[in-house]
Scaffold this active site. Structure first.
Site, PDB file in Angstrom:
ATOM      1  N   LYS A   5      19.863  -9.089  30.292  1.00  0.00           N
ATOM      2  CA  LYS A   5      19.781 -10.093  31.359  1.00  0.00           C
ATOM      3  C   LYS A   5      19.153  -9.486  32.616  1.00  0.00           C
ATOM      4  CE  LYS A   5      23.602 -12.583  29.295  1.00  0.00           C
ATOM      5  NZ  LYS A   5      25.031 -12.897  29.257  1.00  0.00           N
ATOM      6  N   GLN A  49      30.170 -11.279  32.809  1.00  0.00           N
ATOM      7  CA  GLN A  49      29.969 -11.150  31.366  1.00  0.00           C
ATOM      8  C   GLN A  49      31.311 -11.295  30.643  1.00  0.00           C
ATOM      9  OE1 GLN A  49      26.942 -10.885  29.737  1.00  0.00           O
ATOM     10  NE2 GLN A  49      28.191 -11.174  27.917  1.00  0.00           N
ATOM     11  N   ASP A  64      25.971 -19.877  34.236  1.00  0.00           N
ATOM     12  CA  ASP A  64      26.253 -19.874  32.799  1.00  0.00           C
ATOM     13  C   ASP A  64      26.615 -21.279  32.322  1.00  0.00           C
ATOM     14  OD1 ASP A  64      25.902 -17.498  31.387  1.00  0.00           O
ATOM     15  OD2 ASP A  64      27.712 -16.592  32.230  1.00  0.00           O
TER      16      ASP A  64
END
Ligand code: NAP
Length: 299
Positions: free
Chosen positions: A52, A95, A117
């Site tokens: 990412k 994460q 997200d």
């Protein structure tokens, strides 16, 4: 048989996101910025975060990194609160999973306006009732692949395998909306007759994480398969000792399908690509109240 090349689609989408980054920089004199929080050293999480950040660097998104071996609840709340209030942070990525914390608890801490997200219950709820929201990146990426290859879901039977909050459920929520108009079935480990559902499906989206779950005997001729599964199987010919395969036995189905995503190179690259797009969208929405694709013509 058409190979749905997610890598190619992701490159096109990343170029578009980079173009929007330039536009944002011209207006705001700073880059769109993503806070990247990694807690612990789970190898898969470390690899995802590395990918990412690499995408951020390639596209022109600034990432601000927060790495912890462990964190207690009070410090985690304080950190996310600070990031929520920091005007120079456009998106927040924590994460998952984080050892010791429930995923829902973590995602509930993030300001929905910075939830790139798309996992916060507020955004998921908005998506389900058909409003504009930050969409979870894997389902959003799958829609982009289908659109790029002009595979319509209108009036189609779509079978989704998996009911996770990050893939299966939001995918179903998106495809059942009027603009996609699919008839959606969700299967899971409690489904006794998976094959019966698959045999009547025009599109199969498999997100089970189960090697060789689907072979040619289970599908209708001419269907499209989106293989979300990412399973590591031992492979001594590889430097790292494993290779990635999906849920579908590719060799078995390849002559029977209309189109299929490969693993790797299918859905995977799109997920990161959509995280980048959500971050740039968050930067524009928070600062200028519009989406860049509504304002700027790209190509
Ligand atoms: P998850 O939370 O483990 O969910 C898996 C789902 O599949 C569950 O709903 C489970 O049913 C169902 N399932 C498992 N085995 C099954 C079987 N044999 N028959 C029918 N249903 C079955 O997984 P996830 O996070 O959604 O991820 C799924 C897979 O996609 C994993 O391989 C993951 O690595 C991959 N993935 C890839 C990307 C990408 O970017 N390519 C992104 C996200 C995930 P129950 O609910 O009954 O347990």
């Amino acid at each position: 048989m058409i190979i749905l090349n997610g890598k190619e689609v992701s490159e096109i989408e990343n170029n578009k996101t980079a173009f929007f980054c330039d536009k944002f920089f011209n207006l705001k004199k700073r880059l769109p910025t993503l806070a990247v929080v990694l807690i612990g050293s789970d190898p898969a999480s470390v690899t995802y975060v590395k990918g990412k950040k690499k995408a951020c660097n390639a596209i022109g998104i600034k990432h601000v990194d927060f790495d912890f071996e462990t964190i207690n609840e009070r410090n985690l709340r304080e950190l996310v609160d600070k990031l929520n209030k920091n005007d120079e942070i456009d998106g927040i990525l924590i994460q998952l999973p984080v050892s010791g914390f429930n995923d829902d608890f973590i995602t509930s801490l993030i300001n929905p306006e910075k939830d790139v997200d798309g996992f916060n219950a507020y955004n998921i709820g908005k998506m389900f009732i058909g409003n504009t929201a930050f969409l979870p990146c894997t389902p959003k990426g799958i829609l982009h692949i289908l659109d790029y290859y002009k595979i319509s879901t209108e009036h189609k039977n779509v079978c989704i395998i998996g009911r996770s909050n990050i893939v299966g459920k939001p995918m179903a929520g998106l495809l059942m909306q009027k603009d996609r108009n699919a008839t959606v079935t969700i299967c899971h480990s409690g489904t006794p007759n998976l094959k019966e559902h698959l045999l009547i499906s025009d599109i199969i989206i498999s997100a089970a994480g189960s090697v060789n779950l689907i072979d040619a005997s289970m599908i209708k001729k001419g269907c499209t398969i989106i293989d979300v599964g990412m399973n590591r199987i031992p492979d001594s010919s590889k430097k790292n000792g494993y290779r990635l395969v999906g849920d579908v036995n590719f060799e078995s189905v390849k002559d029977k399908v209309y189109a299929i995503t490969p693993v790797p190179g299918g859905v995977g690259p799109m997920t990161i690509s959509m995280l980048m797009r959500n971050t740039v969208n968050a930067a524009f929405l928070r600062n200028y109240q519009f989406l860049p694709e509504h304002k700027y013509k790209w190509k």
